[in-house]
Design a protein around this motif. Structure first.
Motif, mmCIF file in Angstrom:
data_model
loop_
_atom_site.group_PDB
_atom_site.id
_atom_site.type_symbol
_atom_site.label_atom_id
_atom_site.label_comp_id
_atom_site.label_asym_id
_atom_site.label_seq_id
_atom_site.Cartn_x
_atom_site.Cartn_y
_atom_site.Cartn_z
ATOM 1 N N UNK A 36 15.991 32.379 20.468
ATOM 2 C CA UNK A 36 15.830 32.141 22.151
ATOM 3 C C UNK A 36 14.401 31.935 22.366
ATOM 4 N N UNK A 37 14.421 30.808 22.748
ATOM 5 C CA UNK A 37 12.588 30.454 23.351
ATOM 6 C C UNK A 37 11.869 31.281 24.144
ATOM 7 N N UNK A 38 10.640 31.534 23.807
ATOM 8 C CA UNK A 38 10.088 32.622 24.668
ATOM 9 C C UNK A 38 9.853 32.256 26.295
ATOM 10 N N UNK A 39 9.855 30.917 26.446
ATOM 11 C CA UNK A 39 9.789 30.332 27.835
ATOM 12 C C UNK A 39 10.951 30.198 28.573
ATOM 13 N N UNK A 40 12.006 30.458 28.105
ATOM 14 C CA UNK A 40 13.310 30.161 28.641
ATOM 15 C C UNK A 40 14.014 31.549 29.051
ATOM 16 N N UNK A 41 14.260 31.427 30.490
ATOM 17 C CA UNK A 41 14.956 32.596 31.369
ATOM 18 C C UNK A 41 16.417 33.041 30.195
ATOM 19 N N UNK A 42 16.668 34.222 30.210
ATOM 20 C CA UNK A 42 17.640 34.937 29.632
ATOM 21 C C UNK A 42 18.944 34.886 30.507
ATOM 22 N N UNK A 43 20.179 34.497 29.960
ATOM 23 C CA UNK A 43 21.129 34.765 30.954
ATOM 24 C C UNK A 43 21.303 35.975 31.667
ATOM 25 N N UNK A 44 21.997 35.813 32.936
ATOM 26 C CA UNK A 44 22.095 37.388 33.611
ATOM 27 C C UNK A 44 23.543 36.888 34.364
ATOM 28 N N UNK A 45 24.076 38.198 34.563
ATOM 29 C CA UNK A 45 25.457 38.284 35.132
ATOM 30 C C UNK A 45 25.106 38.529 36.598
ATOM 31 N N UNK A 46 25.487 37.636 37.570
ATOM 32 C CA UNK A 46 25.284 38.000 38.976
ATOM 33 C C UNK A 46 26.655 38.495 39.928
ATOM 34 N N UNK A 47 27.703 38.338 39.128
ATOM 35 C CA UNK A 47 28.662 38.766 39.840
ATOM 36 C C UNK A 47 28.710 40.117 40.278
ATOM 37 N N UNK A 48 29.282 40.644 41.446
ATOM 38 C CA UNK A 48 29.510 41.895 42.043
ATOM 39 C C UNK A 48 30.339 42.687 41.295
ATOM 40 N N UNK A 49 29.983 43.794 40.604
ATOM 41 C CA UNK A 49 30.682 44.623 39.964
ATOM 42 C C UNK A 49 30.033 45.957 39.382
ATOM 43 N N UNK A 50 30.424 47.065 39.276
ATOM 44 C CA UNK A 50 29.887 48.293 39.011
ATOM 45 C C UNK A 50 29.009 47.965 37.361
ATOM 46 N N UNK A 51 27.738 48.320 37.862
ATOM 47 C CA UNK A 51 27.037 47.975 36.650
ATOM 48 C C UNK A 51 26.317 49.152 35.842
ATOM 49 N N UNK A 52 26.104 50.022 36.542
ATOM 50 C CA UNK A 52 25.441 51.329 35.909
ATOM 51 C C UNK A 52 26.285 52.369 35.458
ATOM 52 N N UNK A 53 27.649 51.908 35.604
ATOM 53 C CA UNK A 53 28.734 53.107 35.255
ATOM 54 C C UNK A 53 29.452 52.760 34.010
ATOM 55 N N UNK A 54 29.541 53.379 32.968
ATOM 56 C CA UNK A 54 30.241 53.354 31.580
ATOM 57 C C UNK A 54 29.693 53.837 30.703
ATOM 58 N N UNK A 55 29.308 53.147 29.566
ATOM 59 C CA UNK A 55 28.862 53.693 28.103
ATOM 60 C C UNK A 55 27.331 53.348 27.833
ATOM 61 N N UNK A 56 26.518 53.951 27.700
ATOM 62 C CA UNK A 56 25.087 53.556 27.427
ATOM 63 C C UNK A 56 25.330 52.856 26.251
ATOM 64 N N UNK A 57 24.625 51.783 25.900
ATOM 65 C CA UNK A 57 24.498 51.137 24.854
ATOM 66 C C UNK A 57 24.088 51.736 23.595
ATOM 67 N N UNK A 58 23.151 52.667 23.725
ATOM 68 C CA UNK A 58 22.316 53.416 22.839
ATOM 69 C C UNK A 58 23.424 54.272 22.257
ATOM 70 N N UNK A 59 24.186 54.818 23.138
ATOM 71 C CA UNK A 59 25.223 55.916 22.845
ATOM 72 C C UNK A 59 26.253 55.241 21.890
ATOM 73 N N UNK A 60 26.744 53.902 22.350
ATOM 74 C CA UNK A 60 27.754 53.199 21.366
ATOM 75 C C UNK A 60 27.124 52.930 20.236
#
Length: 370
Positions: free
Chosen positions: A49-73
């Motif tokens: 991925x090019x250093x100067x190119x924005x990384x894709x993001x999700x902008x849809x509204x939904x709970x984003x802080x609740x679930x499983x930590x990636x580090x835990x998975x």
């Protein structure tokens, strides 16, 4: 190590020549745990991925802080892999017990932009069935690891095609979301071992006459198997009236080993859908299997062209009725979850397909689930 799909137990086009017009190649990816580089084809590896190119993001509204930590998975999977064949230690069990779904990032708003998760990077150099826009040789797949998007409440997938030679400086570190809605939305990092195979179209999409021919052929095979089983049962009944077969061997263990070898040589039942048509596992190209629902058209919403699968994301590399597709190199590890389900992803009931338009791969893609 290369992976080799066993030859199909029957030359299906030899039995049904009409299937020659219903064949298509697919590239099985055969992901296995490993550490790929940024320039490699991979599942869940670092992207070119090019250093100067924005990384894709999700902008849809939904709970984003609740679930499983990636580090835990990832920690859970490392612990489980390390403990194969033994019980968890007290420390391992304590750590596993602490890994729970929770509101881990309460300050993360539902409408906040969330980095997408890197899922796959595939190069036309490695994957013969990968066909994209002219001049672009690299496909990068990302998704938001929450199944809460749109009216169908499915996962949001981003496809990025690029020309790999255009990338000089690579983005590092690469963003990722801190939390996933389900553990099964997080792929385990894998190297891939691409292998091109031949597939034949889903039975329910063949013309009616050919479907009837295949079904009649399968019924004939079942009748032959039943007759052989009856003959074997009669022979066993006759043997019970004479000396024990085990008497011909020095030990009972030798007898059991001989019987196991004989059973292994017996042909297994052959079924068009399970053994002769569509390969399981992560793959590029090929046909879609509609084994849980009726076939559904997947057409381009821009030009109306039928959209074949570009990428199939499957829970199983080969299991149950599809064990005959397990690579020869993995037969001694046929019960190892790192072979049967190496990526740890489970979308839909077992798999998800990403369909793209053959007229223009940049037209919006579509998803289908089974």
């Amino acid at each position: 190590m290369a992976r080799t799909t066993p030859p199909r137990p029957v030359d299906v086009e030899g039995v049904f020549p009409a299937l020659a017009s219903h064949r298509r190649t697919a590239t099985r990816l055969h992901p296995r745990h490993g550490v790929p580089g940024t320039g490699d084809s991979s599942v869940a590896g670092p992207l070119l991925w090019p250093a100067g190119e924005p990384w894709p993001v999700c902008t849809a509204a939904h709970p984003k802080g609740t679930g499983h930590l990636l580090s835990d998975v990832r920690s859970r999977r490392r612990i489980q892999d390390g403990a194969r064949g033994r019980d968890f230690t007290e420390d391992e069990q304590r750590r596993l017990d602490a890994m729970r779904a929770a509101d881990h990032v309460p300050d993360l708003r539902d409408d906040e932009a969330l980095p997408m998760l890197a899922v796959a990077q595939l190069s036309t150099r490695d994957v013969p069935d990968l066909v994209g826009p002219e001049g672009q040789d690299l496909l990068q797949v990302l998704w938001c690891p929450f199944e809460a998007h749109g009216p169908d409440r499915t996962i949001d997938v981003v496809l990025k095609w690029r020309r790999s030679a255009d990338v000089t400086a690579v983005l590092t570190p690469q963003p990722e979301p801190p939390v996933a809605g389900r553990e099964e939305c997080v792929p385990t990092m894998c190297v891939v071992h691409p292998e091109q195979v031949v597939e034949h179209e889903y039975l329910g999409l063949l013309d009616e006459g050919l479907q009837e021919e295949v079904s009649a052929w399968e019924e004939g095979l079942l009748a032959e198997d039943d007759a052989e089983d009856d003959a074997e049962d009669d022979a066993e009944d006759d043997a019970e009236d004479g000396p024990s077969p085990a008497a011909s061997y020095a030990t009972y263990e030798e007898y059991e080993a001989a019987m196991a070898a004989a059973r292994a040589e017996q042909p297994e039942e052959v079924d068009y859908m399970s053994d002769l048509s569509i390969a399981p596992g992560w793959k590029v190209g090929g046909f879609a299997s509609w084994h849980l629902t009726d076939p559904a058209p997947v057409d381009c919403q821009v030009c109306g062209t039928a959209m074949p699968p570009l990428l199939t994301v499957d829970k199983w590399e080969g299991g149950g009725a599809s064990r005959g597709w397990l690579p020869l190199e993995d037969r001694d590890s046929a019960n190892d979850p790192r072979v049967l389900a190496p990526v740890g992803v489970h979308l839909g009931r077992s798999l998800m397909r990403v369909h793209t338009c053959p007229t223009d791969p940049l037209h919006p893609h579509r998803l289908s689930f089974q």
